[in-house]
Scaffold this motif. Structure first.
Motif, PDB file in Angstrom:
ATOM      1  N   TYR A   1     -12.577 -42.152 -33.174  1.00  0.00           N
ATOM      2  CA  TYR A   1     -11.177 -42.418 -32.874  1.00  0.00           C
ATOM      3  C   TYR A   1     -11.007 -42.439 -31.361  1.00  0.00           C
ATOM      4  CZ  TYR A   1     -10.871 -37.406 -31.932  1.00  0.00           C
ATOM      5  OH  TYR A   1     -11.070 -36.154 -31.417  1.00  0.00           O
TER       6      TYR A   1
ATOM      7  N   LYS B   1      -6.742 -38.693 -39.796  1.00  0.00           N
ATOM      8  CA  LYS B   1      -5.761 -39.679 -39.347  1.00  0.00           C
ATOM      9  C   LYS B   1      -4.368 -39.080 -39.299  1.00  0.00           C
ATOM     10  CE  LYS B   1      -8.308 -43.751 -40.971  1.00  0.00           C
ATOM     11  NZ  LYS B   1      -8.314 -44.927 -41.884  1.00  0.00           N
TER      12      LYS B   1
ATOM     13  N   GLU C   1      -1.957 -38.871 -35.946  1.00  0.00           N
ATOM     14  CA  GLU C   1      -0.581 -39.343 -35.865  1.00  0.00           C
ATOM     15  C   GLU C   1       0.348 -38.249 -35.349  1.00  0.00           C
ATOM     16  OE1 GLU C   1       0.349 -40.695 -39.745  1.00  0.00           O
ATOM     17  OE2 GLU C   1      -0.911 -42.507 -39.629  1.00  0.00           O
TER      18      GLU C   1
END
Length: 494
Positions: free
Chosen positions: A46, A76, A80
């Motif tokens: 990421y 994920k 966020e």
């Protein structure tokens, strides 16, 4: 295309180091173990704060593909929310390390406190005395520390600071500076030794007197060197003063005080020290067997020499005459026997006291004191002198007779400070030393026994340098020496 359990189970050792892709950002690396078992390590790549990072997801088959994909969804979700996966783990690891370090530090402090309580100043001093020094006067050092530093003996050695030592040492210096200096050096060397040994570094963290200078203790900023040396005109005067000690004075002047002549052994000892330039301790601790009149040598063994090396002194007629008279006084095996027990040597302190007591002002001597009523005067115009000053006097007389300084240093048996000189300059200067002692003996003979009484000796001008034909080369020793027909520079005329 996502991977399946069936595809992973079909992997073999030939697929080792192969990279598999399960979904965007999720990759697995195939690894083959020693036993042939296949495993796949999955990483989630990421981007956070403009940097690419890889978060570990787990290893198949220890974790199923279903669990690995669920870990991807959780990662994920955290991204966020603005949570850095790798950074969070690093922070947790650092926090754990800090907690562990704090716990270890607390345990070390507790152990150190226990060790400090067990490691007293006395224990450190005894350990240093046993393993940290090669001094010969260990008993005297232990007695001095026990007597003067008794208030520190039971205290932990690592908790004593310099501002506690300094007042005590200053109080000692106000009475006896030499004792204060000796204790000051013992403390510094002892703590310095402790800081270099792992056994003591856990309890000794600093040297309390490392930044303290000696003049802070003694009050003397510069060391005063003793430069007292008897001048040539004082030597015959000293001989007359010694002879005057045997002449009784008028009792009406001094009342009941008695005269104490200088003992004959001390009288001869003075001239032997002057003619050989040896140390007082070396003279008092010498056996008669060390003296060889046939070879005209006096061999001092290393165990009585300060520099711990054998020292050979060549005897002049002046020294031999006084040695023969000294040996005729008793049958003791010692050169300077004890006055009460001839089988024991005379202590150097007793010899020095005999000289010092005979230089005290007469007004300071009272018959009712415990001091010896030695009212004979050995004081000289140049001031108070000690036995050790005779070494300096002999060296100065040699220098006056044009003896080379390097030969004088060899005759004094001084320790050579330079490692390079000790390594590369190994010539012993034995012929030159023998000549130097003979010149010194002849000079003393002429000072004490002038050819014409009443005529003061004048300095003899050095003769000219011998011609080149008066020199000969010794190939074996690779040095020059004068031939017997050559004139010896500085040698007194017959």
């Amino acid at each position: 295309m996502q991977l399946s359990e069936q595809q992973l189970s079909k992997l073999t050792a030939t697929d080792a180091d192969r990279t598999l892709t399960d979904s965007p950002g999720v990759r697995g690396r195939v690894r083959a173990g020693v036993d042939g078992k296949i495993s796949v390590s999955f990483l989630f790549r990421y981007r956070f704060d403009g940097k690419h990072r890889d978060a570990p997801l787990g290893t198949w088959p220890h974790k199923s593909l279903h669990d690995i994909r669920r870990a991807v969804l959780d990662a994920k979700t955290q991204l966020e929310a603005g949570i850095d996966l790798v950074g969070q783990k690093q922070e947790a690891r650092k926090s754990l390390q800090l907690v562990s370090a704090a716990r270890d530090k607390l345990l070390a402090t507790q152990r150190q406190d226990i060790a400090l309580a067990e490691c007293s100043f006395k224990a450190l001093f005894e350990a240093w005395l046993e393993d940290g020094t090669i001094a010969k006067n260990k008993d005297a050092m232990k007695s001095s520390v026990t007597r003067h530093l008794c208030m520190f003996l039971d205290r932990p050695a690592g908790t004593i600071f310099g501002d506690e030592f300094v007042p005590v040492l200053r109080a000692i210096a106000s009475k006896t500076k030499s004792v204060a200096i000796a204790l000051f050096r013992i403390i510094r060397r002892m703590y310095g030794w402790a800081l270099t040994h792992s056994k003591w570094t856990t309890v000794i963290r600093f040297s309390p007197l490392a930044a303290t200078k000696q003049h802070i203790i003694t009050g003397q900023y510069l060391r005063k060197f003793n430069k007292r040396a008897l001048r040539p005109h004082e030597i015959p005067l000293l001989d007359r003063r010694i002879q005057e000690t045997h002449i009784p004075e008028d009792r009406a002047v001094w009342g009941k005080a008695r005269m104490t002549p200088l003992p004959a052994d001390s009288e001869h000892g003075i001239w032997i020290l002057l003619g050989t330039m040896m140390r007082v301790g070396e003279l008092c601790n010498s056996l008669r067997s060390y003296v060889n009149f046939e070879r005209r040598e006096w061999r001092l063994p290393p165990d009585i020499v300060k520099t711990e090396n054998q020292h050979v002194i060549h005897l002049s007629d002046f020294v031999i005459g006084h040695l023969e008279k000294l040996f005729a006084l008793s049958d003791s095996p010692w050169v300077m026997p004890h006055p009460d027990d001839p089988m024991q040597p005379m202590p150097p302190q007793l010899f020095s006291k005999r000289i010092g007591d005979r230089q005290k002002p007469r007004r300071a001597r009272k018959t009712k004191t415990r001091q010896s009523p030695t009212w004979t005067g050995l004081d000289l115009p140049g001031g108070r002198w000690m036995l050790h000053d005779l070494r300096r006097t002999g060296a100065s007389l040699m220098q006056e007779q044009m003896i080379l300084p390097v030969v004088i240093e060899r005759c004094l048996n001084h320790f050579q400070e330079s490692d390079i000189r000790r390594t590369y300059q190994v010539y012993a200067y034995e012929p030159q030393m023998k000549e130097a002692w003979l010149v010194l003996g002849q000079y003393l003979d002429q000072l004490l026994n002038p050819t014409e009484p009443g005529i003061e000796r004048r300095p003899v001008a050095p003769p000219p340098v011998p011609a080149e034909e008066d020199w000969e080369v010794l190939p074996a020793a690779r040095h020059w020496r004068r031939s017997p027909s050559a004139v010896v520079i500085g040698k007194l005329p017959a």
